[in-house]
Design a protein around this motif. Sequence first.
Motif, PDB file in Angstrom:
ATOM      1  N   THR A 129      68.513  42.426   3.341  1.00  0.00           N
ATOM      2  CA  THR A 129      67.447  43.082   4.084  1.00  0.00           C
ATOM      3  C   THR A 129      68.005  43.552   5.419  1.00  0.00           C
ATOM      4  OG1 THR A 129      66.685  40.993   5.052  1.00  0.00           O
ATOM      5  CG2 THR A 129      65.661  41.694   2.988  1.00  0.00           C
ATOM      6  N   ILE A 130      67.617  44.754   5.809  1.00  0.00           N
ATOM      7  CA  ILE A 130      68.142  45.374   7.025  1.00  0.00           C
ATOM      8  C   ILE A 130      66.937  45.730   7.890  1.00  0.00           C
ATOM      9  CG2 ILE A 130      69.585  47.245   7.931  1.00  0.00           C
ATOM     10  CD1 ILE A 130      70.720  47.434   4.994  1.00  0.00           C
ATOM     11  N   LYS A 131      66.759  44.970   8.977  1.00  0.00           N
ATOM     12  CA  LYS A 131      65.545  45.097   9.784  1.00  0.00           C
ATOM     13  C   LYS A 131      65.883  45.216  11.261  1.00  0.00           C
ATOM     14  CE  LYS A 131      62.833  42.069   6.707  1.00  0.00           C
ATOM     15  NZ  LYS A 131      62.048  40.809   6.651  1.00  0.00           N
ATOM     16  N   LYS A 132      65.042  45.917  12.007  1.00  0.00           N
ATOM     17  CA  LYS A 132      65.178  46.001  13.454  1.00  0.00           C
ATOM     18  C   LYS A 132      64.913  44.620  14.051  1.00  0.00           C
ATOM     19  CE  LYS A 132      65.781  49.466  16.516  1.00  0.00           C
ATOM     20  NZ  LYS A 132      64.669  50.393  16.744  1.00  0.00           N
ATOM     21  N   ALA A 133      65.857  44.129  14.863  1.00  0.00           N
ATOM     22  CA  ALA A 133      65.701  42.824  15.496  1.00  0.00           C
ATOM     23  C   ALA A 133      65.343  42.950  16.966  1.00  0.00           C
ATOM     24  CB  ALA A 133      66.981  42.005  15.345  1.00  0.00           C
ATOM     25  N   ALA A 134      65.699  44.072  17.583  1.00  0.00           N
ATOM     26  CA  ALA A 134      65.387  44.379  18.974  1.00  0.00           C
ATOM     27  C   ALA A 134      65.593  45.878  19.133  1.00  0.00           C
ATOM     28  CB  ALA A 134      66.304  43.593  19.919  1.00  0.00           C
ATOM     29  N   ALA A 135      65.347  46.388  20.333  1.00  0.00           N
ATOM     30  CA  ALA A 135      65.467  47.827  20.540  1.00  0.00           C
ATOM     31  C   ALA A 135      66.843  48.347  20.162  1.00  0.00           C
ATOM     32  CB  ALA A 135      65.162  48.166  21.992  1.00  0.00           C
ATOM     33  N   ASP A 136      67.884  47.525  20.415  1.00  0.00           N
ATOM     34  CA  ASP A 136      69.251  47.974  20.151  1.00  0.00           C
ATOM     35  C   ASP A 136      69.984  47.093  19.154  1.00  0.00           C
ATOM     36  OD1 ASP A 136      69.468  45.760  21.727  1.00  0.00           O
ATOM     37  OD2 ASP A 136      71.091  46.534  22.978  1.00  0.00           O
ATOM     38  N   LYS A 137      69.250  46.290  18.378  1.00  0.00           N
ATOM     39  CA  LYS A 137      69.890  45.388  17.427  1.00  0.00           C
ATOM     40  C   LYS A 137      69.232  45.482  16.050  1.00  0.00           C
ATOM     41  CE  LYS A 137      72.764  43.432  20.354  1.00  0.00           C
ATOM     42  NZ  LYS A 137      74.233  43.567  20.241  1.00  0.00           N
ATOM     43  N   VAL A 138      70.073  45.341  15.040  1.00  0.00           N
ATOM     44  CA  VAL A 138      69.609  45.294  13.662  1.00  0.00           C
ATOM     45  C   VAL A 138      70.039  43.958  13.065  1.00  0.00           C
ATOM     46  CG1 VAL A 138      69.883  46.262  11.347  1.00  0.00           C
ATOM     47  CG2 VAL A 138      69.676  47.785  13.318  1.00  0.00           C
ATOM     48  N   GLY A 139      69.137  43.281  12.392  1.00  0.00           N
ATOM     49  CA  GLY A 139      69.462  42.047  11.702  1.00  0.00           C
ATOM     50  C   GLY A 139      69.704  42.311  10.229  1.00  0.00           C
ATOM     51  N   VAL A 140      70.825  41.820   9.721  1.00  0.00           N
ATOM     52  CA  VAL A 140      71.151  41.970   8.302  1.00  0.00           C
ATOM     53  C   VAL A 140      71.153  40.580   7.677  1.00  0.00           C
ATOM     54  CG1 VAL A 140      72.798  42.859   6.620  1.00  0.00           C
ATOM     55  CG2 VAL A 140      72.580  43.990   8.857  1.00  0.00           C
ATOM     56  N   ASP A 141      70.231  40.343   6.759  1.00  0.00           N
ATOM     57  CA  ASP A 141      70.101  39.064   6.068  1.00  0.00           C
ATOM     58  C   ASP A 141      70.722  39.228   4.686  1.00  0.00           C
ATOM     59  OD1 ASP A 141      69.370  36.443   6.062  1.00  0.00           O
ATOM     60  OD2 ASP A 141      67.249  36.800   5.636  1.00  0.00           O
ATOM     61  N   MET A 142      71.804  38.503   4.431  1.00  0.00           N
ATOM     62  CA  MET A 142      72.644  38.749   3.259  1.00  0.00           C
ATOM     63  C   MET A 142      72.552  37.586   2.267  1.00  0.00           C
ATOM     64  SD  MET A 142      75.821  39.745   5.765  1.00  0.00           S
ATOM     65  CE  MET A 142      77.027  40.222   4.532  1.00  0.00           C
ATOM     66  N   TYR A 143      72.207  37.902   1.023  1.00  0.00           N
ATOM     67  CA  TYR A 143      72.175  36.928  -0.062  1.00  0.00           C
ATOM     68  C   TYR A 143      73.142  37.397  -1.146  1.00  0.00           C
ATOM     69  CZ  TYR A 143      67.860  35.328   2.160  1.00  0.00           C
ATOM     70  OH  TYR A 143      66.941  34.860   3.057  1.00  0.00           O
ATOM     71  N   HIS A 144      74.143  36.574  -1.439  1.00  0.00           N
ATOM     72  CA  HIS A 144      75.178  36.939  -2.400  1.00  0.00           C
ATOM     73  C   HIS A 144      75.296  35.876  -3.479  1.00  0.00           C
ATOM     74  CE1 HIS A 144      77.334  39.240   1.104  1.00  0.00           C
ATOM     75  NE2 HIS A 144      76.270  39.877   0.648  1.00  0.00           N
ATOM     76  N   LEU A 145      75.282  36.302  -4.723  1.00  0.00           N
ATOM     77  CA  LEU A 145      75.610  35.453  -5.861  1.00  0.00           C
ATOM     78  C   LEU A 145      76.910  35.964  -6.461  1.00  0.00           C
ATOM     79  CD1 LEU A 145      72.233  34.981  -7.803  1.00  0.00           C
ATOM     80  CD2 LEU A 145      73.593  33.167  -6.759  1.00  0.00           C
ATOM     81  N   VAL A 146      77.892  35.089  -6.598  1.00  0.00           N
ATOM     82  CA  VAL A 146      79.198  35.485  -7.123  1.00  0.00           C
ATOM     83  C   VAL A 146      79.602  34.506  -8.212  1.00  0.00           C
ATOM     84  CG1 VAL A 146      81.606  35.975  -6.555  1.00  0.00           C
ATOM     85  CG2 VAL A 146      79.827  36.376  -4.843  1.00  0.00           C
ATOM     86  N   ALA A 147      79.990  35.045  -9.364  1.00  0.00           N
ATOM     87  CA  ALA A 147      80.377  34.198 -10.489  1.00  0.00           C
ATOM     88  C   ALA A 147      81.778  34.548 -10.960  1.00  0.00           C
ATOM     89  CB  ALA A 147      79.391  34.365 -11.640  1.00  0.00           C
ATOM     90  N   HIS A 148      82.580  33.525 -11.182  1.00  0.00           N
ATOM     91  CA  HIS A 148      83.881  33.670 -11.835  1.00  0.00           C
ATOM     92  C   HIS A 148      83.776  32.910 -13.144  1.00  0.00           C
ATOM     93  CE1 HIS A 148      88.514  33.026 -11.842  1.00  0.00           C
ATOM     94  NE2 HIS A 148      88.135  33.989 -12.658  1.00  0.00           N
ATOM     95  N   GLY A 149      83.657  33.661 -14.249  1.00  0.00           N
ATOM     96  CA  GLY A 149      83.357  33.015 -15.518  1.00  0.00           C
ATOM     97  C   GLY A 149      81.981  32.382 -15.446  1.00  0.00           C
ATOM     98  N   MET A 150      81.897  31.092 -15.677  1.00  0.00           N
ATOM     99  CA  MET A 150      80.625  30.369 -15.649  1.00  0.00           C
ATOM    100  C   MET A 150      80.394  29.650 -14.319  1.00  0.00           C
ATOM    101  SD  MET A 150      79.195  30.946 -18.589  1.00  0.00           S
ATOM    102  CE  MET A 150      78.005  29.626 -18.845  1.00  0.00           C
ATOM    103  N   ASP A 151      81.313  29.810 -13.392  1.00  0.00           N
ATOM    104  CA  ASP A 151      81.203  29.150 -12.086  1.00  0.00           C
ATOM    105  C   ASP A 151      80.471  30.075 -11.118  1.00  0.00           C
ATOM    106  OD1 ASP A 151      81.525  27.521  -9.893  1.00  0.00           O
ATOM    107  OD2 ASP A 151      83.589  28.167  -9.492  1.00  0.00           O
ATOM    108  N   VAL A 152      79.230  29.715 -10.779  1.00  0.00           N
ATOM    109  CA  VAL A 152      78.382  30.559  -9.932  1.00  0.00           C
ATOM    110  C   VAL A 152      78.253  29.943  -8.542  1.00  0.00           C
ATOM    111  CG1 VAL A 152      76.125  31.650  -9.672  1.00  0.00           C
ATOM    112  CG2 VAL A 152      77.090  31.296 -11.970  1.00  0.00           C
ATOM    113  N   LYS A 153      78.459  30.769  -7.514  1.00  0.00           N
ATOM    114  CA  LYS A 153      78.302  30.319  -6.135  1.00  0.00           C
ATOM    115  C   LYS A 153      77.309  31.218  -5.412  1.00  0.00           C
ATOM    116  CE  LYS A 153      82.880  28.238  -5.771  1.00  0.00           C
ATOM    117  NZ  LYS A 153      84.173  28.199  -5.031  1.00  0.00           N
TER     118      LYS A 153
END
Length: 239
Positions: free
Chosen positions: A168-192
């Motif tokens: 999500t990319i949202k205005k946090a202040a007049a000159d700031k943007v907050g980026v909230d990052m959710y990542h799912l990464v899998a190598h084979g059956m190993d999910v992080k």
Amino acid sequence: MPADFANIASYYDLMYVDTESYAEETEQIRALAQKYGVPEGGRLLDIACGTGGHSLFLSRYYNVSGLDLSEAMIEIARPKVPGAEFYVMDMLDFHFDQPFDIAVNLYGSIGFAPDYAHLVKGLRQAYENLKSGALFILTPWSTRETFREGLLATSGQKGDFSFCRMETIKKAAADKVGVDMYHLVAHGMDVKHYHYEQQVTLWSEAEYRRAIAEAGFALKERLGETEFRMGAFICLKEG
């Protein structure tokens, strides 16, 4: 937690690198360099180079050096582009003994400068490490006039690796943007699962233009977001 680029580096290429766009941008950079008299085979500095995605393509035409604050990113870039030189350096505070013919700061990395004074400082570092007549290409992380809040959601697979990315990319202040990052990464059956938060600075179009001038550059062209990914300021070190 703040973005951990040591962690992100391990899956950055999987999730963020778009080789087709990098190849296209390299050809645009090459055309601009030819237009402004920068020779192929000259020395190019890739500022905030990350894992060397752009450097890989740029090295076809130039002698590339790259710098990034993340040691983990640089460790990935080195074997990827063996003909280039890579350094762990801060894009807001760096120095090379030999100046460059061209420098690029792409993919909006300048948005990590915390305020206007640091923006000018970072651009001045680029100026001081370039030859007279050299070209500098800067892509902003949006501007106050063009910024739009939004949700980014992608997924993909490469070999044994799979990912899901939602930010999500949202205005946090007049000159700031907050980026909230959710990542799912899998190598084979190993999910992080990873969750990070980071802030990016927004400047107005006028502030970018003023900072470029204060750093010493002459602004020659302003390419919009439909002409160059994220837009670009095309600058020369005159004199």
